[in-house]
Enzyme design. Sequence first.
Site, PDB file in Angstrom:
ATOM      1  N   HIS A   1      33.028  34.953  37.882  1.00 48.80           N
ATOM      2  CA  HIS A   1      34.064  35.829  38.440  1.00 48.80           C
ATOM      3  C   HIS A   1      34.387  35.635  39.997  1.00 48.80           C
ATOM      4  CE1 HIS A   1      35.321  39.760  40.562  1.00 48.80           C
ATOM      5  NE2 HIS A   1      36.269  39.754  39.563  1.00 48.80           N
TER       6      HIS A   1
ATOM      7  N   GLU B   1      35.124  46.044  44.311  1.00 51.26           N
ATOM      8  CA  GLU B   1      35.646  45.854  42.939  1.00 51.26           C
ATOM      9  C   GLU B   1      34.590  46.425  42.022  1.00 51.26           C
ATOM     10  OE1 GLU B   1      36.701  42.008  41.825  1.00 51.26           O
ATOM     11  OE2 GLU B   1      37.588  42.576  40.029  1.00 51.26           O
TER      12      GLU B   1
ATOM     13  N   GLU C   1      36.302  32.478  40.499  1.00 54.19           N
ATOM     14  CA  GLU C   1      37.608  33.062  40.287  1.00 54.19           C
ATOM     15  C   GLU C   1      38.278  33.097  41.529  1.00 54.19           C
ATOM     16  OE1 GLU C   1      39.907  36.591  39.799  1.00 54.19           O
ATOM     17  OE2 GLU C   1      38.587  36.268  37.903  1.00 54.19           O
ATOM     18  N   HIS C   2      37.603  34.267  42.334  1.00 52.75           N
ATOM     19  CA  HIS C   2      38.303  34.864  43.621  1.00 52.75           C
ATOM     20  C   HIS C   2      38.429  33.795  44.618  1.00 52.75           C
ATOM     21  CE1 HIS C   2      37.939  39.409  43.676  1.00 52.75           C
ATOM     22  NE2 HIS C   2      38.135  39.027  42.636  1.00 52.75           N
TER      23      HIS C   2
END
Lengths: 430, 434
Positions: free
Chosen positions: A70, A145, A73-74
């Site tokens: 993840h 997040e 991905e950022h």
Amino acid sequence: MNNISTIKNEILKEEAFLHVLENGLKVYFVPKKGFTKKYAVFATNYGSNDNEFVPLGEDNSIVVPEGIAHFLEHKLFEEKEGNIFNEFSELGSYVNAYTNFNQTAYLFSCTDKFYENLKLLVSFVQSPYFTDENVDKEKGIIAQEIKMYDDNPSWKVYFNCLRGMYHKHPVRIDIAGTVESISNIDKETLYKCYNTFYHPSNMVLFMVGDINFEKAIDVINKNMNRGISNDIKNIERIYPNEPKEINNKYIEEKLSVSIPLFNIGFKDYDVGYDGDELIKKQITTNVLLDILFGTGTEFYKNMYEKGIINNNFGSQFTANKTYAHSIIGGESDDPKEVLNKVLEYIKKIKKQGLNEEDFKRIKNKMLGHHVMNFDSLDYIANSFIKYTFNNTSLLNYLNILEDVTFDDIIHRFDNHFNKDNCTLSVIKSK
Amino acid sequence: MCRYSKLELIGGINLLKTTREKINDEVYLNIINGDKFKTELISFYFIMPLNRSEVTKNTLVPLILKRGTKQYNTSMDIERRLEELYGSDLSVSVNKKGEKHIIRFTIEGPREDFVLSNDILKNKLDVLKELIYNPLVIDNKFKEEYVSQEKRNLKDRISSRINDKKQYSTTRCIEEMCKNEPYHIYKYGYIEDLENINSQNLYKHYLDFFKKSRVEINVVSNIEKNEIKNIIKDYFPFDERESKLLKRENVIKKDIEEKTVIEEMDIKQGKLTLGYRTNIPYEDDLYTAFLVGNHILGGGPDSKLFINVREKESLAYYIYSRGYKYKSLMLISAGIEFDKYESALNIIKEQIEAMKKGEFEEKNIEQSKKAMITSMKAVEDDTYSISEFNLSKVLTDNQDIDEIIDSINKVKKEDIINSMNKISLDTVYFLKNQ
């Protein structure tokens, strides 16, 4: 162009085209007449579950920090020249990405300048740019997040349920990791993950809309990163040996909620399926869940009328090659009572047997739902990718559904539910 | 192998065609015709003034109706009928748009040519008609058990608004901001009202509501419009309508005094919401300019708030700004660390000031315009969005998609600056830990 293959579904009146590039990238296209949106997804078969593997060019496996897929991905949105969002904005398009257990996907939708957008998508996903500084900066954003999810009761009740079912399998790990685990992420490990999992042969590019496929293939080909070798290597992923038994029977957490939330998980130890077989198992189990717990059942009616559950109640089966489970979720003042009723009911049906009329109705419903889903470009794109990584095609769904018999359902019922493979996860109010 | 060339597509075909017709006093039928979808959708919107004394009853009515009809006595019977109709989806919702309370009844399901079943449109309409017209009534009352059960469920629903902290903060900010205006009313109503509602007065309310509401019927389908018109008129008779009740919202508030509301809850992330009055009604020439300005400020990942609060300072994962058309409000929302309240607030205020001074580029304007135009065009790709857009259109300025795109294109930098200089901060709402 000669090397384009097709797959077609007569009922849906839809077809998909496939072209495979020399470097192994599979490029798919589903035409959609009359839609103004055009949609492309560039995805890798790599998600939060892949946290132990042998890095490209090395001999030994490594374990990476939880949440790194993840995080990666950022970070891919960052380029040497700045942020890629800006360039998509100039084209008036919408760009986004998501990471789940098994895949990471980058996507855009636009109504105009599709091929320019496509070029941008292909290039930015293939040009990682990680520095100590930009990796550090992202930690603060992702921490926020994670905290946002910490306050989300349905997310928490779900992950607690997974942790209740699984001892070791990484599906029990939070997709974004924890504030602690992401603090251990550095640029070197990010590059290792990137180089291993973002090889074109581990990826799929899917497009849907009113698009010229040959022109799109040309754009993709021209913008492939030439620095990546065409050698297609198998990625060695390591999954721990997961026991058949569940980990915990009961998990409880307290959050600021008005009414307790629950997830009842039934762990499935009969795993290892792939392709059409996996889809058949998914469909069969979801038909079964609807026959047993759907809104058209006596069970739901009784529980609702007694006030044990409300209309936030549902069930779903999820299956992958290495794990599978059904989850029944909802809200109740007395989640333990819900579990008791579910188990009693299963026992009763085991004696009484299932009803074939119910089966026929639910099969009709699944057919209709599948047809309806094909009005959504987002659904088509994201499901298509998922099915492809599971070595089958979304366009096989209706044929497989058609082949599901009442005997399949009975057989599945006999094997899937028992009181020893189930976990109850509860979020209580503070 | 290659059958592809035969399927070469031409762009810009199958545009949707919308027709609108008055079928009775305050009853309108909107038909959106097109061939691109595999489904068809029929929505009934009952629209009433948002009113403190009626809001809870309005919310209960559709919940009761969904429990059973004359023909389908229980929700189980309804659900089974829907399963037979290829999983057609029957849904109800309660919403507020400005100071209007809107109850929606929708049925959506596959078209007959995709499931090879005749008369599926009529079969769907039969279910919808049962739901709206033929409730289960015993001795001039709704069924007792259904009313008591749904009262309890509504109580749970209202209490559960704390579960989603993001949504909760937005709702609370609006409540504080519009304390003395109908817009503060919570769309699902109030627990204290439930006590005085019974199966008799609720049934009476249902009959009233039917007569008093403005009704908008939206049909998205490939079936020829005259055929649809005849079927709808035949299935859904309307008579004895009462006069118009809907009013345009008051959107100008004089003498705004900035206030701060801080609330505590046991949570992990703080939720900051800034509520602004835009002072620009949607009838105003500056309205579209405001929308473009709002987009530059907080519309997406290239917006000033996203870049300055998230990308530069790592203070938030999400931050955005939204306009509320009917009531001329603008809300900025962000999830932040509790101790970053001051710094986040300062950066947001700085960015608003920058907008007022015109500190943004032509490039920002162009990008925002493009993004807004893209999302306007995308409305036509989804049956539900089409229906919702059409409702908003007829309740506000009657602009269709092309006209909106046209007015977006005409916006100039000075209009944006002018519009931004009209907005004023009304309420800062912060949800923090205990």
